[in-house]
Enzyme design. Structure first.
Site, PDB file in Angstrom:
ATOM      1  N   CYS A  42       0.826  -1.214   0.000  1.00 43.22           N
ATOM      2  CA  CYS A  42       0.000   0.000   0.000  1.00 43.22           C
ATOM      3  C   CYS A  42       0.861   1.265   0.000  1.00 43.22           C
ATOM      4  O   CYS A  42       0.382   2.339  -0.354  1.00 43.22           O
ATOM      5  CB  CYS A  42      -0.934   0.005   1.215  1.00 43.22           C
ATOM      6  SG  CYS A  42      -1.840  -1.539   1.371  1.00 43.22           S
ATOM      7  N   ASN A 276      -7.359 -29.597   5.466  1.00 39.48           N
ATOM      8  CA  ASN A 276      -5.962 -29.300   5.824  1.00 39.48           C
ATOM      9  C   ASN A 276      -5.391 -28.119   5.048  1.00 39.48           C
ATOM     10  O   ASN A 276      -4.229 -27.765   5.217  1.00 39.48           O
ATOM     11  CB  ASN A 276      -5.076 -30.526   5.576  1.00 39.48           C
ATOM     12  CG  ASN A 276      -5.421 -31.638   6.545  1.00 39.48           C
ATOM     13  OD1 ASN A 276      -5.651 -31.370   7.722  1.00 39.48           O
ATOM     14  ND2 ASN A 276      -5.497 -32.856   6.044  1.00 39.48           N
ATOM     15  N   TYR A 278      -5.975 -24.111   3.930  1.00 37.91           N
ATOM     16  CA  TYR A 278      -6.662 -22.839   4.152  1.00 37.91           C
ATOM     17  C   TYR A 278      -6.274 -21.875   3.044  1.00 37.91           C
ATOM     18  O   TYR A 278      -5.235 -22.031   2.414  1.00 37.91           O
ATOM     19  CB  TYR A 278      -6.245 -22.240   5.504  1.00 37.91           C
ATOM     20  CG  TYR A 278      -6.682 -23.060   6.700  1.00 37.91           C
ATOM     21  CD1 TYR A 278      -7.724 -22.631   7.511  1.00 37.91           C
ATOM     22  CD2 TYR A 278      -6.049 -24.264   7.016  1.00 37.91           C
ATOM     23  CE1 TYR A 278      -8.137 -23.382   8.608  1.00 37.91           C
ATOM     24  CE2 TYR A 278      -6.455 -25.017   8.105  1.00 37.91           C
ATOM     25  CZ  TYR A 278      -7.490 -24.577   8.899  1.00 37.91           C
ATOM     26  OH  TYR A 278      -7.901 -25.315   9.977  1.00 37.91           O
ATOM     27  N   ALA A 279      -7.089 -20.857   2.829  1.00 36.17           N
ATOM     28  CA  ALA A 279      -6.719 -19.812   1.868  1.00 36.17           C
ATOM     29  C   ALA A 279      -7.131 -18.469   2.465  1.00 36.17           C
ATOM     30  O   ALA A 279      -8.213 -18.350   3.063  1.00 36.17           O
ATOM     31  CB  ALA A 279      -7.412 -20.035   0.534  1.00 36.17           C
ATOM     32  N   GLY A 281      -6.776 -13.918   2.031  1.00 37.06           N
ATOM     33  CA  GLY A 281      -6.372 -12.732   1.266  1.00 37.06           C
ATOM     34  C   GLY A 281      -6.992 -12.651  -0.114  1.00 37.06           C
ATOM     35  O   GLY A 281      -8.042 -13.239  -0.392  1.00 37.06           O
ATOM     36  N   TYR A 425     -16.160  15.488  20.842  1.00 39.78           N
ATOM     37  CA  TYR A 425     -16.320  16.806  20.226  1.00 39.78           C
ATOM     38  C   TYR A 425     -15.522  17.893  20.934  1.00 39.78           C
ATOM     39  O   TYR A 425     -15.544  18.003  22.161  1.00 39.78           O
ATOM     40  CB  TYR A 425     -17.808  17.220  20.208  1.00 39.78           C
ATOM     41  CG  TYR A 425     -17.979  18.711  19.960  1.00 39.78           C
ATOM     42  CD1 TYR A 425     -17.612  19.260  18.731  1.00 39.78           C
ATOM     43  CD2 TYR A 425     -18.438  19.568  20.963  1.00 39.78           C
ATOM     44  CE1 TYR A 425     -17.703  20.623  18.504  1.00 39.78           C
ATOM     45  CE2 TYR A 425     -18.551  20.934  20.741  1.00 39.78           C
ATOM     46  CZ  TYR A 425     -18.160  21.456  19.509  1.00 39.78           C
ATOM     47  OH  TYR A 425     -18.237  22.800  19.281  1.00 39.78           O
TER      48      TYR A 425
HETATM   49  P1  FAD Z   1      -0.164 -10.179  -1.471  1.00 37.34           P
HETATM   50  O1  FAD Z   1       0.087  -9.113  -0.466  1.00 37.34           O
HETATM   51  O2  FAD Z   1      -0.220  -9.818  -2.893  1.00 37.34           O
HETATM   52  O3  FAD Z   1       0.885 -11.332  -1.230  1.00 37.34           O
HETATM   53  C1  FAD Z   1       0.895 -12.501  -1.986  1.00 37.34           C
HETATM   54  C2  FAD Z   1       2.320 -12.997  -2.098  1.00 37.34           C
HETATM   55  O4  FAD Z   1       2.279 -14.324  -2.544  1.00 37.34           O
HETATM   56  C3  FAD Z   1       3.133 -12.222  -3.116  1.00 37.34           C
HETATM   57  O5  FAD Z   1       4.255 -11.599  -2.517  1.00 37.34           O
HETATM   58  C4  FAD Z   1       3.581 -13.282  -4.125  1.00 37.34           C
HETATM   59  O6  FAD Z   1       4.914 -13.122  -4.533  1.00 37.34           O
HETATM   60  C5  FAD Z   1       3.421 -14.556  -3.323  1.00 37.34           C
HETATM   61  N1  FAD Z   1       3.157 -15.717  -4.184  1.00 37.34           N
HETATM   62  C6  FAD Z   1       2.222 -15.844  -5.158  1.00 37.34           C
HETATM   63  N2  FAD Z   1       2.270 -17.062  -5.703  1.00 37.34           N
HETATM   64  C7  FAD Z   1       3.264 -17.733  -5.062  1.00 37.34           C
HETATM   65  C8  FAD Z   1       3.784 -19.025  -5.178  1.00 37.34           C
HETATM   66  N3  FAD Z   1       3.317 -19.902  -6.065  1.00 37.34           N
HETATM   67  N4  FAD Z   1       4.791 -19.385  -4.368  1.00 37.34           N
HETATM   68  C9  FAD Z   1       5.302 -18.517  -3.446  1.00 37.34           C
HETATM   69  N5  FAD Z   1       4.838 -17.284  -3.300  1.00 37.34           N
HETATM   70  C10 FAD Z   1       3.825 -16.887  -4.094  1.00 37.34           C
HETATM   71  N6  FAD Z   1      -5.277  -2.354   0.097  1.00 37.34           N
HETATM   72  C11 FAD Z   1      -5.826  -1.552   1.025  1.00 37.34           C
HETATM   73  O7  FAD Z   1      -6.671  -2.021   1.806  1.00 37.34           O
HETATM   74  N7  FAD Z   1      -5.469  -0.237   1.127  1.00 37.34           N
HETATM   75  C12 FAD Z   1      -4.538   0.323   0.322  1.00 37.34           C
HETATM   76  O8  FAD Z   1      -4.202   1.510   0.436  1.00 37.34           O
HETATM   77  C13 FAD Z   1      -3.966  -0.489  -0.677  1.00 37.34           C
HETATM   78  N8  FAD Z   1      -3.065   0.027  -1.537  1.00 37.34           N
HETATM   79  C14 FAD Z   1      -2.464  -0.799  -2.432  1.00 37.34           C
HETATM   80  C15 FAD Z   1      -1.506  -0.268  -3.278  1.00 37.34           C
HETATM   81  C16 FAD Z   1      -0.876  -1.080  -4.199  1.00 37.34           C
HETATM   82  C17 FAD Z   1       0.134  -0.494  -5.120  1.00 37.34           C
HETATM   83  C18 FAD Z   1      -1.181  -2.468  -4.254  1.00 37.34           C
HETATM   84  C19 FAD Z   1      -0.491  -3.373  -5.230  1.00 37.34           C
HETATM   85  C20 FAD Z   1      -2.159  -2.995  -3.433  1.00 37.34           C
HETATM   86  C21 FAD Z   1      -2.795  -2.169  -2.515  1.00 37.34           C
HETATM   87  N9  FAD Z   1      -3.782  -2.668  -1.660  1.00 37.34           N
HETATM   88  C22 FAD Z   1      -4.367  -1.850  -0.741  1.00 37.34           C
HETATM   89  C23 FAD Z   1      -4.204  -4.074  -1.739  1.00 37.34           C
HETATM   90  C24 FAD Z   1      -3.476  -4.910  -0.692  1.00 37.34           C
HETATM   91  O9  FAD Z   1      -2.115  -4.679  -0.782  1.00 37.34           O
HETATM   92  C25 FAD Z   1      -3.817  -6.357  -0.924  1.00 37.34           C
HETATM   93  O10 FAD Z   1      -5.189  -6.515  -0.791  1.00 37.34           O
HETATM   94  C26 FAD Z   1      -3.092  -7.258   0.056  1.00 37.34           C
HETATM   95  O11 FAD Z   1      -1.710  -7.118  -0.043  1.00 37.34           O
HETATM   96  C27 FAD Z   1      -3.475  -8.716  -0.206  1.00 37.34           C
HETATM   97  O12 FAD Z   1      -2.710  -9.545   0.603  1.00 37.34           O
HETATM   98  P2  FAD Z   1      -2.392 -11.043   0.165  1.00 37.34           P
HETATM   99  O13 FAD Z   1      -1.557 -11.616   1.245  1.00 37.34           O
HETATM  100  O14 FAD Z   1      -3.636 -11.726  -0.208  1.00 37.34           O
HETATM  101  O15 FAD Z   1      -1.570 -10.921  -1.174  1.00 37.34           O
END
Ligand code: FAD
Length: 550
Positions: A42, A276, A278-279, A281, A425
């Site tokens: 973010c 076994n 979970y998912a 994000g 307030y």
């Molecule tokens: P991610 O944070 O994307 O993490 C997933 C990770 O899994 C990645 O690092 C990836 O490399 C890894 N991965 C994927 N496949 C594999 C694999 N096969 N093997 C090993 N590793 C793997 N949300 C907000 O609420 N407010 C904000 O201001 C905001 N701003 C944002 C700004 C930007 C530029 C971006 C890109 C996103 C923003 N978001 C914001 C969204 C927020 O960052 C995401 O919703 C959040 O990071 C999701 O978390 P996650 O763990 O599901 O996925």
């Protein structure tokens, strides 16, 4: 207990840290494809723009901290390429050594996030077309923006597109946003996005709505971007930010159930169809807290909470995910827009009944220096007053009001409750009757029948039943601009001049923001007229009339 987590950023890191807090004995392995776990996605746009000057600040929990403080086995540059559910193993590709190995698990957490969608536009493979997901992307954009780049085209006017636009402008670049929809922030209601759009334009952002990119072509120094309208733009680079897709192929290949939009299906404990596994994000589908529909909403808060919930369940705690409310906030220069729950657009799409009110209060007492006006739109159930959604746009105090309403939605509160909430307030912070109370008074007044309202859309020439439009502002305000066809009788003179009003027509009163219109409505109703207040007043009308021409 051996827990393997795929993906080590928001959801994955949160699950890992929670699991460690719940068990000192567990073996916890975090497999992250990128070079950094737990970085601040973010914050990336603000690093590009220079507001966050140190790249290190984006490394929220570096590998060393996760290893030493939390005793997590964090393996970066480690991509999981296969899940074998029968044998409870994953195949890991070490991206540095090129070697592949098998890792077993008792419990697996998939936190692979969502990847930016790249549309099949000719020329999209150019290295001058970027997206912004991770630190590597941010590094590339930072380098281009601080070196030679002068102009950029951003495709998509969602949150990330707007944040990147602001930050490239801060770097002195000329930015054009190309958006297919007829507004920026497409999930929002258009009239609430217009002030932010106007503000971005004021800061020099060139916004092209109802427009799309047909092709990109590399030139000697960058790109040409061919638009559907026939125009061609030049850019040093382009940023594609038109949404994300869950990275769920790995799960789908292993027979883990996914929904229509590709998100992994889970129960409230974030467990997939395999108990076994979970998912958590962005890779998951979720249920909308308000409509209960299945949706795909990528946000950091839900990812972090889901990570906690999965870890809780692994260690026998029954915490449950309540659904996603879509609470979100975006800044654009000095302005802020925030929302929670459903927009009017989404309520219509879900065919849910709703009523809406608009208010334009100041963020704090008008007599205290620095007060700024905001517009707050509240959507609620016309039967029981349950709050369904809210959007707010302004300069100060916007996030605070939406945060209060987000809690109100989750607590199942109604507009009648908003009349009674007691908020802190002092004049520099708010009002004795806070905008939250005011929204409650207005919405409850509508439901009780004390304050009939009409909406701008019903005044559209094609649908209007020709009401008598009464402008109750001062003569000076009226002369400075009014809704075509309106008659001006200032509120102060209304009691003496009711004889000038038609008795056979509905009277729609309006003022600047709605307060005097309400007073006028009360006067007229008590004198036997059929009267209603124009919700949002002249301000909302003039907002929606903002000339979009450059
Ligand atoms: P991610 O944070 O994307 O993490 C997933 C990770 O899994 C990645 O690092 C990836 O490399 C890894 N991965 C994927 N496949 C594999 C694999 N096969 N093997 C090993 N590793 C793997 N949300 C907000 O609420 N407010 C904000 O201001 C905001 N701003 C944002 C700004 C930007 C530029 C971006 C890109 C996103 C923003 N978001 C914001 C969204 C927020 O960052 C995401 O919703 C959040 O990071 C999701 O978390 P996650 O763990 O599901 O996925």
């Amino acid at each position: 207990m051996k827990i393997v987590i795929i993906g080590g950023v928001a959801g994955g890191a949160s699950a890992a840290a929670r699991a460690r807090r719940l068990s000192e004995e567990a073996e916890i392995i975090v497999l992250e494809r990128g070079p950094h776990p737990s970085f601040a996605n973010c914050g990336l746009p603000y690093y590009i723009g220079g507001e966050i000057s140190s790249r290190d600040k984006l490394l929220v929990a570096p590998v060393a901290m996760l290893r030493q403080r939390h005793r997590l086995d964090v393996r970066v540059r480690s991509e999981v390429t296969q899940i074998d559910r029968d044998n409870q193993t994953v195949t890991v590709h070490d991206l540095d050594s090129g070697k592949t190995y098998i890792e077993s698990y008792d419990k697996l957490i998939i936190a692979t996030g969502a990847s930016p969608f790249r549309p099949p536009i000719p020329g999209i493979e150019s290295s001058w077309i970027m997206e912004l997901r991770d630190l590597g992307d941010a590094d590339r954009m930072h380098e281009a923006a601080t070196a030679r780049a002068k102009q950029a085209v951003i495709v998509g006017a969602g949150f990330i597109g707007i944040e990147v636009a602001e930050n490239l402008v801060r770097r002195g670049m000329h930015v054009t946003i190309v958006e297919l929809a007829d507004q920026i922030l497409p999930p929002w209601d258009r009239e609430m996005a217009i002030p932010i759009e106007a503000h971005l334009r004021k800061h020099g952002v060139d916004i092209r709505l109802n427009e799309s990119v047909q092709a990109f072509e590399e030139t000697e120094h960058g790109l040409t971007v061919q638009l559907q309208s026939g125009e061609t733009l030049s850019a040093d680079f382009a940023v594609v930010s038109i949404g994300v897709r869950p990275e769920s192929q790995l799960a789908a290949d292993a027979g883990i159930e996914c929904g229509e939009r590709g998100g992994i299906r889970t129960n409230a404990q974030m467990q997939t169809n395999d108990p076994n596994v979970y998912a958590v994000g962005d890779v998951c589908e979720v249920s909308c807290f308000v409509s209960k529909a299945t949706v795909q909403i990528p946000l950091a808060g839900p990812a972090n909470r889901q990570g906690r919930i999965a870890a809780d369940h692994i260690f026998g705690r029954m915490s449950a995910y309540r659904g996603t409310q879509s609470s979100a906030v975006v800044g654009a220069f000095e302005m802020t827009a925030a929302m929670t729950g459903l927009s009017e657009k989404l309520l219509n799409r879900a065919a849910l009944n709703y009523e809406k009110v608009y208010i334009h209060p100041s963020d704090h007492a008008g007599y205290y220096p620095g007060a700024t006006q905001m517009t707050l739109k509240l959507l609620f159930d016309p039967q029981d007053g349950a709050i369904l959604g809210a959007q707010c746009v302004g300069t100060n105090g916007v996030d605070k009001r939406i945060d209060v309403l987000a809690i109100a939605i989750q607590a199942g509160m109604t507009v009648y409750d908003l009349e009674e909430v007691e908020l802190c307030y002092a004049p520099q912070y708010g009002h004795a009757k806070d905008p939250i109370n005011m929204a409650g008074f207005v919405a409850s007044g509508v439901l009780r029948g004390d304050q009939p309202i009409v909406h701008l859309d019903t005044l559209h020439p094609s649908t209007r039943d020709e009401p008598f439009l009464l402008d109750v502002r001062t003569e000076q305000e009226f002369a400075a601009g009014h809704i075509p066809g309106a008659t001006n009788i200032p509120l102060e003179a209304l009691r003496e001049r009711t004889g000038e009003l038609p008795v056979d027509k509905k009277i729609v009163a309006y003022c600047q923001v709605g307060q005097r219109g309400y007073m006028a409505t009360r006067i007229l109703i008590q004198r036997g007229y059929e009267a209603a207040n124009l919700s949002g007043g002249y301000r909302l009308w003039s907002n929606s009339m903002i000339d979009r021409a450059d």
